[in-house]
Design an enzyme around this catalytic site. Structure first.
Site, short mmCIF file in Angstrom:
data_model
loop_
_atom_site.label_atom_id
_atom_site.label_comp_id
_atom_site.label_asym_id
_atom_site.label_seq_id
_atom_site.Cartn_x
_atom_site.Cartn_y
_atom_site.Cartn_z
CG ASP A 286 -0.35 -0.03 2.52
OD1 ASP A 286 0.89 -0.18 2.59
OD2 ASP A 286 -1.07 0.11 3.53
CB SER A 287 4.57 1.72 -0.18
OG SER A 287 4.76 0.61 -1.02
CG ASP B 139 0.44 -4.05 2.12
OD1 ASP B 139 0.61 -4.92 2.99
OD2 ASP B 139 1.26 -3.15 1.87
CE LYS C 205 3.42 -5.86 3.64
NZ LYS C 205 3.01 -4.68 4.46
CD GLU D 92 1.04 -1.47 7.93
OE1 GLU D 92 0.80 -0.69 8.88
OE2 GLU D 92 1.41 -1.09 6.81
CD GLU E 151 8.59 -0.20 7.29
OE1 GLU E 151 7.55 -0.86 7.04
OE2 GLU E 151 8.84 0.90 6.77
O1 KIV Z 1 3.57 -1.12 1.63
C1 KIV Z 1 4.74 -1.51 1.49
O2 KIV Z 1 5.41 -1.24 0.50
C2 KIV Z 1 5.35 -2.28 2.56
C3 KIV Z 1 6.83 -2.46 2.52
C4 KIV Z 1 7.49 -1.26 3.09
C5 KIV Z 1 7.29 -3.69 3.20
O3 KIV Z 1 4.70 -2.70 3.45
#
Ligand code: KIV
Length: 264
Positions: A44-45, A83, A113, A115, A182
């Site tokens: 989600d970056s 994500d 993924k 968090e 991280e």
């Molecule tokens: O969203 C993302 O790109 C991430 C990475 C920083 C691992 O979670």
């Protein structure tokens, strides 16, 4: 036929070779990265790198599905992880499974993924036991940016360190196949890597993890807003693009482009 790297492959090889993961959001980059990495993470970056937002909180399920499908459709070797966006899984495990299932069924990706630590372990167990592999994410959690107001490294004292270790334990027990670690001290990441069989993927977490991940735009020198200490820039695409476009603009204005060679 699907010849992608599997989670079992990752476990089989993790003692022999470090695991490589990079974020990926678009077709042309997916085609290149797919030849060099084990895992493509549609992170989600992308809210920051692709859409230019200040953080990842405005990313939607729709965005993750669109970019996720594009990465799956344009790769054939790497395992693809997507994500779950902020607000789409935290409240309860059924909502979380529904979000994960929709993302997997609409993209054909291999895993999702999430968090969080202990607070999401019941959710992780629920999702995994219903057939969707989950990657965890501990340490600096960008979706929790507003609690601190800044992207800060974590695990700086014994209390924080213990919390992260406890979180790693409960995620491991809940069945994550891996976790991103991280922005934490190498020694803490080393301890987590040693204590749990779960695959650890470090980003700013030193050299002892089972693998490493970076945001592709950081690695390529394309993301200009800020560069965390842990990023090694392997390229300076921002200035290459700037130089190329400046030259194109000059050529057009000077009537040097297009020449006969580029005309019908
Ligand atoms: O969203 C993302 O790109 C991430 C990475 C920083 C691992 O979670």
């Amino acid at each position: 036929m699907n010849n992608r790297i599997t989670i079992s492959d990752l476990y089989k090889n993790k003692q022999k070779s470090k695991i490589v993961m990079l974020t990926c959001y678009t077709a042309p980059i997916a085609k290149i990265l797919d030849n060099h990495v084990d895992i493509l993470l549609v992170g989600d970056s992308l809210g920051m790198t692709v859409y230019g937002h200040n953080n990842t909180l405005s990313v939607t399920k729709r965005m993750m599905i669109d970019h996720g499908k594009c990465v799956v459709d344009n790769s054939k070797n790497a395992l693809v992880v997507i994500d779950l966006p902020f607000g789409s899984y935290e409240t309860d495990k059924i909502r979380a499974f529904d979000t994960a299932a929709e993302i997997i069924s609409k993209t054909n990706a291999n895993a999702v993924k999430l968090e969080g630590g202990k607070e999401i372990s019941e959710t992780v167990d629920f999702i995994v036991s219903r057939g969707i592999p989950v990657m965890g994410h501990l340490g600096l959690m960008p979706q929790k940016i507003n609690l601190k107001g800044k992207f800060l490294s974590v695990g700086k004292n014994k209390i924080e360190e213990k919390k992260i270790l406890d979180d790693a334990k409960s995620l491991s027990e809940a069945g994550v196949f891996s976790f991103v670690l991280e922005a934490m001290k190498s020694e803490l990441a080393k301890k987590i890597t040693k204590n749990f069989d779960t695959i650890s993927l470090g980003i700013g977490a030193g050299q002892h993890c089972d693998g490493q991940v970076l945001v592709i735009d950081d690695l390529l020198g394309l993301f200009g807003n800020f560069t965390p200490k842990f990023v090694k820039k392997y390229s300076d695409l921002k200035s290459i693009i700037d130089k190329s476009v400046k030259q194109f603009s000059k050529d057009v204005k000077d009537r040097k482009f297009p020449t006969k060679k580029y005309s019908y």
